[in-house]
Design an enzyme around this catalytic site. Structure first.
Site, PDB file in Angstrom:
ATOM      1  N   ARG A  52     -33.857   1.110 120.401  1.00 48.73           N
ATOM      2  CA  ARG A  52     -32.468   1.559 120.534  1.00 48.73           C
ATOM      3  C   ARG A  52     -31.640   1.978 119.533  1.00 48.73           C
ATOM      4  O   ARG A  52     -30.469   2.229 119.790  1.00 48.73           O
ATOM      5  CB  ARG A  52     -31.779   0.062 121.037  1.00 48.73           C
ATOM      6  CG  ARG A  52     -32.274  -0.397 122.463  1.00 48.73           C
ATOM      7  CD  ARG A  52     -31.249  -1.401 123.059  1.00 48.73           C
ATOM      8  NE  ARG A  52     -30.749  -2.156 122.352  1.00 48.73           N
ATOM      9  CZ  ARG A  52     -30.106  -3.476 122.751  1.00 48.73           C
ATOM     10  NH1 ARG A  52     -29.606  -3.548 123.957  1.00 48.73           N
ATOM     11  NH2 ARG A  52     -29.878  -4.524 122.049  1.00 48.73           N
ATOM     12  N   ASP A  53     -32.231   2.271 118.163  1.00 48.37           N
ATOM     13  CA  ASP A  53     -31.654   2.647 117.290  1.00 48.37           C
ATOM     14  C   ASP A  53     -32.287   3.815 116.563  1.00 48.37           C
ATOM     15  O   ASP A  53     -32.500   3.658 115.099  1.00 48.37           O
ATOM     16  CB  ASP A  53     -31.019   1.954 116.282  1.00 48.37           C
ATOM     17  CG  ASP A  53     -29.815   2.598 115.538  1.00 48.37           C
ATOM     18  OD1 ASP A  53     -29.186   3.412 115.832  1.00 48.37           O
ATOM     19  OD2 ASP A  53     -29.318   1.914 114.538  1.00 48.37           O
ATOM     20  N   LEU A  54     -33.077   4.667 117.131  1.00 46.70           N
ATOM     21  CA  LEU A  54     -34.092   5.583 116.457  1.00 46.70           C
ATOM     22  C   LEU A  54     -33.414   6.639 115.904  1.00 46.70           C
ATOM     23  O   LEU A  54     -32.796   7.680 116.641  1.00 46.70           O
ATOM     24  CB  LEU A  54     -35.168   6.182 117.414  1.00 46.70           C
ATOM     25  CG  LEU A  54     -36.594   6.565 117.023  1.00 46.70           C
ATOM     26  CD1 LEU A  54     -37.323   5.537 116.016  1.00 46.70           C
ATOM     27  CD2 LEU A  54     -37.433   7.142 118.063  1.00 46.70           C
TER      28      LEU A  54
END
Length: 253
Positions: A52-54
């Site tokens: 969710r935060d690549l």
């Protein structure tokens, strides 16, 4: 309790790209980095985890700056069938389904799945291929709204034609169209191999078949007697010596 992790001395991918900005990464290195990320994400998804935060600042380089590893799992969570927190991540790399055109109350959740990571990966891959800033000149909120309302994506102008359709499939508006990381890994592996120099193969040696002849074949007794008789009939030739020929020239004069 202590959690011991590997020390990544190569810093973040974001700082590395900034340090060489205006220069493009070698295409083979870009795809190699993308492969490292894809394999890590494939492992996460196989174990039911969404990152969710690549983004480049959460990707760490080895000391030799030849390999990338995925880090920062502060927003990661297990996959569930129900709704999850929306607008979770960093705006420029967030998938459109994480946003809403209408204002939402605090704490409202939305349904989305692991394909949000594939969208974020496509943004990272675009940066690896271009070494340019995503949506340069726009603030984060404008980028988020444009991605949702207008389905805007980064330019494909400087993207190799062979990989552009693949990139478009990864950032497709419909999450169902986006490939799984297993498929991404397979595609990038084949693409990377196509970029490597092909080994030279030595020329094949041609086998020359010798024509059949009577030489080397066994002779019958009759054949042997015939050859010997023929040799005896031949008269030996007279050989003129060099000296006699040489002196005859003077005798003629």
């Amino acid at each position: 309790m202590f959690l011991i992790t590997e020390l990544m001395r190569g810093d973040t991918l974001q700082k590395y790209l900034w340090s060489i900005r205006r220069k493009h990464l070698d295409l083979r290195l870009s795809i190699s980095f993308a492969l490292d990320i894809s394999r890590a994400m494939e492992y996460l998804h196989d174990n039911g985890i969404i990152h969710r935060d690549l983004k480049p600042s959460n990707l760490l380089l080895t000391e030799d700056q030849k390999h990338v590893k995925v880090g920062d799992f502060g927003l990661a969570r297990e996959r569930i069938m129900g709704d999850m927190t929306c607008e979770c991540g960093t705006y420029r790399w967030m998938a459109p389904e994480l946003f809403s055109k209408e204002a939402l109350q605090i704490g409202v959740k939305k349904y989305y799945n692991h394909k949000v990571d594939v969208y974020s990966f496509s943004m990272v891959l675009w940066e690896l291929l271009t070494n340019e800033a995503l949506f340069k000149g726009k603030d984060s909120i404008s980028v988020a709204y444009a991605a949702v309302a207008n389905n805007e994506r980064p330019s494909l102008e400087n993207i190799p034609k062979d990989i552009a359709p693949f990139l478009q499939s990864c950032w497709a508006e419909d999450p169902n169209i986006r490939p799984e990381f297993k498929q991404i890994t397979e595609y990038l592996t084949n693409f990377h191999q196509s970029l490597l120099p092909k080994p030279m193969t030595p020329p094949k040696l041609m086998q020359i078949e010798e024509p059949e002849s009577s030489i080397g074949q066994e002779l019958t007794s009759n054949d042997h007697n015939h050859i010997m008789a023929k040799k005896s009939e031949e008269k030996p030739r007279k050989r003129r010596s060099f000296s006699s020929c040489f002196l005859n020239c003077f005798n003629d004069s």
